[in-house]
Design a protein around this motif. Sequence first.
Motif, PDB file in Angstrom:
ATOM      1  N   GLY A  65     -28.117 -20.679  -5.151  1.00  0.00           N
ATOM      2  CA  GLY A  65     -26.866 -20.416  -4.444  1.00  0.00           C
ATOM      3  C   GLY A  65     -26.892 -19.088  -3.712  1.00  0.00           C
ATOM      4  N   LEU A  66     -27.518 -18.071  -4.293  1.00  0.00           N
ATOM      5  CA  LEU A  66     -27.632 -16.775  -3.615  1.00  0.00           C
ATOM      6  C   LEU A  66     -28.445 -16.896  -2.323  1.00  0.00           C
ATOM      7  CD1 LEU A  66     -28.258 -14.252  -6.550  1.00  0.00           C
ATOM      8  CD2 LEU A  66     -26.189 -14.500  -5.164  1.00  0.00           C
ATOM      9  N   VAL A  67     -29.527 -17.671  -2.375  1.00  0.00           N
ATOM     10  CA  VAL A  67     -30.327 -17.859  -1.164  1.00  0.00           C
ATOM     11  C   VAL A  67     -29.509 -18.582  -0.100  1.00  0.00           C
ATOM     12  CG1 VAL A  67     -32.419 -18.870  -0.194  1.00  0.00           C
ATOM     13  CG2 VAL A  67     -32.480 -17.815  -2.457  1.00  0.00           C
ATOM     14  N   PHE A  68     -28.730 -19.579  -0.508  1.00  0.00           N
ATOM     15  CA  PHE A  68     -27.847 -20.235   0.468  1.00  0.00           C
ATOM     16  C   PHE A  68     -26.872 -19.233   1.081  1.00  0.00           C
ATOM     17  CE2 PHE A  68     -23.453 -21.825   0.879  1.00  0.00           C
ATOM     18  CZ  PHE A  68     -23.599 -22.466   2.103  1.00  0.00           C
ATOM     19  N   LEU A  69     -26.303 -18.374   0.265  1.00  0.00           N
ATOM     20  CA  LEU A  69     -25.317 -17.410   0.770  1.00  0.00           C
ATOM     21  C   LEU A  69     -25.938 -16.359   1.683  1.00  0.00           C
ATOM     22  CD1 LEU A  69     -23.153 -16.893  -2.438  1.00  0.00           C
ATOM     23  CD2 LEU A  69     -22.522 -18.146  -0.366  1.00  0.00           C
ATOM     24  N   SER A  70     -27.265 -16.287   1.720  1.00  0.00           N
ATOM     25  CA  SER A  70     -27.929 -15.368   2.653  1.00  0.00           C
ATOM     26  C   SER A  70     -28.028 -15.941   4.058  1.00  0.00           C
ATOM     27  CB  SER A  70     -29.332 -15.029   2.140  1.00  0.00           C
ATOM     28  OG  SER A  70     -30.221 -16.124   2.308  1.00  0.00           O
ATOM     29  N   VAL A  71     -27.729 -17.231   4.209  1.00  0.00           N
ATOM     30  CA  VAL A  71     -27.917 -17.927   5.483  1.00  0.00           C
ATOM     31  C   VAL A  71     -26.682 -17.729   6.369  1.00  0.00           C
ATOM     32  CG1 VAL A  71     -28.271 -20.204   6.528  1.00  0.00           C
ATOM     33  CG2 VAL A  71     -29.416 -19.618   4.382  1.00  0.00           C
ATOM     34  N   PRO A  72     -26.870 -17.513   7.704  1.00  0.00           N
ATOM     35  CA  PRO A  72     -25.714 -17.426   8.609  1.00  0.00           C
ATOM     36  C   PRO A  72     -24.831 -18.664   8.505  1.00  0.00           C
ATOM     37  CG  PRO A  72     -27.686 -16.657   9.707  1.00  0.00           C
ATOM     38  CD  PRO A  72     -28.132 -17.232   8.384  1.00  0.00           C
ATOM     39  N   PRO A  73     -23.509 -18.500   8.766  1.00  0.00           N
ATOM     40  CA  PRO A  73     -22.897 -17.393   9.507  1.00  0.00           C
ATOM     41  C   PRO A  73     -22.681 -16.116   8.728  1.00  0.00           C
ATOM     42  CG  PRO A  73     -21.223 -18.974   8.874  1.00  0.00           C
ATOM     43  CD  PRO A  73     -22.536 -19.579   8.477  1.00  0.00           C
ATOM     44  N   LYS A 181     -36.144 -23.265   5.944  1.00  0.00           N
ATOM     45  CA  LYS A 181     -37.103 -22.161   5.944  1.00  0.00           C
ATOM     46  C   LYS A 181     -36.383 -20.837   5.691  1.00  0.00           C
ATOM     47  CE  LYS A 181     -41.148 -23.563   8.537  1.00  0.00           C
ATOM     48  NZ  LYS A 181     -42.160 -23.043   9.468  1.00  0.00           N
ATOM     49  N   ILE A 182     -36.979 -20.018   4.844  1.00  0.00           N
ATOM     50  CA  ILE A 182     -36.354 -18.748   4.492  1.00  0.00           C
ATOM     51  C   ILE A 182     -36.236 -17.835   5.696  1.00  0.00           C
ATOM     52  CG2 ILE A 182     -36.642 -16.666   3.078  1.00  0.00           C
ATOM     53  CD1 ILE A 182     -35.637 -19.195   1.618  1.00  0.00           C
ATOM     54  N   ALA A 183     -37.132 -17.944   6.650  1.00  0.00           N
ATOM     55  CA  ALA A 183     -37.058 -17.097   7.855  1.00  0.00           C
ATOM     56  C   ALA A 183     -35.734 -17.269   8.572  1.00  0.00           C
ATOM     57  CB  ALA A 183     -38.207 -17.430   8.800  1.00  0.00           C
ATOM     58  N   PHE A 184     -35.146 -18.462   8.506  1.00  0.00           N
ATOM     59  CA  PHE A 184     -33.914 -18.717   9.243  1.00  0.00           C
ATOM     60  C   PHE A 184     -32.691 -18.092   8.573  1.00  0.00           C
ATOM     61  CE2 PHE A 184     -36.256 -22.828  10.543  1.00  0.00           C
ATOM     62  CZ  PHE A 184     -36.925 -22.140  11.556  1.00  0.00           C
ATOM     63  N   SER A 185     -32.903 -17.465   7.418  1.00  0.00           N
ATOM     64  CA  SER A 185     -31.813 -16.712   6.786  1.00  0.00           C
ATOM     65  C   SER A 185     -31.843 -15.241   7.181  1.00  0.00           C
ATOM     66  CB  SER A 185     -31.909 -16.831   5.255  1.00  0.00           C
ATOM     67  OG  SER A 185     -33.022 -16.088   4.760  1.00  0.00           O
ATOM     68  N   GLN A 186     -32.788 -14.859   8.051  1.00  0.00           N
ATOM     69  CA  GLN A 186     -33.043 -13.430   8.281  1.00  0.00           C
ATOM     70  C   GLN A 186     -32.836 -12.939   9.712  1.00  0.00           C
ATOM     71  OE1 GLN A 186     -33.896 -11.346   5.559  1.00  0.00           O
ATOM     72  NE2 GLN A 186     -33.241 -13.226   4.514  1.00  0.00           N
ATOM     73  N   PRO A 187     -31.919 -13.497  10.502  1.00  0.00           N
ATOM     74  CA  PRO A 187     -31.754 -12.976  11.872  1.00  0.00           C
ATOM     75  C   PRO A 187     -31.087 -11.609  11.929  1.00  0.00           C
ATOM     76  CG  PRO A 187     -30.074 -14.613  11.426  1.00  0.00           C
ATOM     77  CD  PRO A 187     -31.014 -14.631  10.253  1.00  0.00           C
ATOM     78  N   ASP A 466     -32.575 -19.891  16.696  1.00  0.00           N
ATOM     79  CA  ASP A 466     -32.778 -19.426  18.063  1.00  0.00           C
ATOM     80  C   ASP A 466     -33.093 -17.933  18.099  1.00  0.00           C
ATOM     81  OD1 ASP A 466     -32.084 -22.007  18.964  1.00  0.00           O
ATOM     82  OD2 ASP A 466     -29.958 -21.490  18.991  1.00  0.00           O
ATOM     83  N   ARG A 467     -32.416 -17.176  17.258  1.00  0.00           N
ATOM     84  CA  ARG A 467     -32.627 -15.730  17.222  1.00  0.00           C
ATOM     85  C   ARG A 467     -34.017 -15.388  16.684  1.00  0.00           C
ATOM     86  NH1 ARG A 467     -27.503 -13.001  14.449  1.00  0.00           N
ATOM     87  NH2 ARG A 467     -28.625 -11.140  15.188  1.00  0.00           N
ATOM     88  N   VAL A 468     -34.453 -16.122  15.673  1.00  0.00           N
ATOM     89  CA  VAL A 468     -35.801 -15.912  15.142  1.00  0.00           C
ATOM     90  C   VAL A 468     -36.840 -16.274  16.200  1.00  0.00           C
ATOM     91  CG1 VAL A 468     -37.466 -16.679  13.400  1.00  0.00           C
ATOM     92  CG2 VAL A 468     -35.095 -16.218  12.751  1.00  0.00           C
ATOM     93  N   ARG A 469     -36.620 -17.373  16.921  1.00  0.00           N
ATOM     94  CA  ARG A 469     -37.574 -17.777  17.971  1.00  0.00           C
ATOM     95  C   ARG A 469     -37.636 -16.743  19.093  1.00  0.00           C
ATOM     96  NH1 ARG A 469     -40.342 -20.917  14.790  1.00  0.00           N
ATOM     97  NH2 ARG A 469     -39.308 -22.857  14.215  1.00  0.00           N
TER      98      ARG A 469
END
Length: 564
Positions: A65-73, A181-187, A466-469
């Motif tokens: 759940g914490l990893v989910f909460l790291s994802v945008p918005p 992918k975890i990268a998509f939680s990091q914009p 999109d931001r990661v790309r």
Amino acid sequence: MTRDYPPGDDPVPEAGITQARPYAERVVAPALSPEPGLTGPASPAARARALPVLLRCLAVLAAGGLVFLSVPPRPTWWLAPIGFAVLGWVLHGRRARAGLGYGLLFGLGFMTPLLAWTGVFVGPVAWLPLSFLQALLVGVACAAIAAVSGLRGRVLWAALLWVAGETLRAVVPFGGFPWGKIAFSQPEGPFLPLAALGGTPLIALAVTLTGFGLGELARLLAARATAPRLLAVPALAAVLPLAAGLGAIPLASAAPDAGEATVAAIQGNVPRAGLDFNAQRRAVLDNHVRRTEELAADIRAGRVPQPDLVIWPENASDIDPYRNRDARERIDRAAKAVGAPIAVGAVLVGDDGLPRNTVILWDPQAGPVAEYTKRQLQPFGETMPMRGFFRLFSAAVDRAGRFVPGTEPTVFPMGPARVALATCYEVAFDGVVRESVANGSTLLAVPTNNATFGRSEMTYQQLAMDRVRAVEHGRSVVVAATSGVSAIVLPDGTVTQSTGLFAPAALVERVPLRAAATMADRLGAWPERAMVAAAVAALVVGLVSSRRERSAARDVSPAAGNDE
């Protein structure tokens, strides 16, 4: 080997140490056990053994759940390493089968809320099976992580195995589903600049390495293992990825080397959200024509600058303009009014009678001059794998399309820019975007249609991709959505403008153009391949070491073999 823990949840002994229960526990206790078939209240010892297992189950579920909460918005990128810290602590010393179970729970805590948008209009029949399948694949990766938890350097091997798990999920089943992918939680976080060096796998390695390092550090401190030599490795693992991300910031902020262009993104909106939005095809097309003509009026009035190019969303014209004269005339009128080439998202029907999800380059003078057909189609949406089987569970499968995929990446010459295209779902796939960008582009456009997912978080999750790309490929990104969120993204991942949901809008911005390849572009898939190869090698070593330890334990205590 004997067990002091419930089956499937017993720790793997440290290298070189064997564990066996006292003789009385191994011989006398079984003799006092109730006969098979008889039931009775659980003994205090059994309850004492079950309680830690329950607490670990709750811990990994919360960690997911914490990893989910790291994802945008949400901008809470830092929750992801904390979630992995908890996961790493729980998996340490566990058998692979326990790792599978704990990983499944972690995956459910992460994937179930992350993918809730898949059930907005079709209900749990799509959402829950997909979430469970993705969670099960996460469990497979966690089983492998548990198997290497007795090795030296286990923090690094665990992070590499997580990357290998993401690679697996991006391939199977049905062409893969890399949405989690975890990268998509990091914009928003300091890990984002690493995308310019090694793409999404390097971000995943950095985030998980930090998390597993923190978890190992906390575990050692809780066990009062304070020797500097023991704490040094996990401390470095927790700190170095953050330092590397901060050090990579200049790579993600490179100056434009191909000039600038004024871009426009049109969001025409749809009459109503839902699976039947394309039953309103004419209204959707009219909305985008109208909003483009309003932009043209603003240009003539001097309220906004003249754009060099205009991007319409995916499905802006689900009426084939090659077969429908009226649709062709309306698009042509909009292009002439705005005085710039338009990338038009359209559904075309081939000679075989099957549809193609296509972007048409529409020149204001010459009309349609080039096409790009979406290559990575969305299963259960644009295509329906195993249609007959899944029809047994829901007739909604017949609403899935029979689209034909494209085969080639295409770059549109639009004013001073050369525009690569990644249509909607494609932006989640590393290789698809890389091939498009590497085809001589200076700008990336992402036409998308999120109307079928209502006001869910899906569109914000996709904007994070999109931001990661943008950083990964060093390109400005123009996102045009039918119903939102449309956005303009700079090469460093900054969003300069964005729209709301379900509102007509036009975004106009002057953006930098870049032709240079980032290190991630030059290396391509090789960093990921190297990480997966190292992960597999570590897993083999871990499995062999575990087998040898169990064999040694049997030799020390032959009677323990009955407990395997």
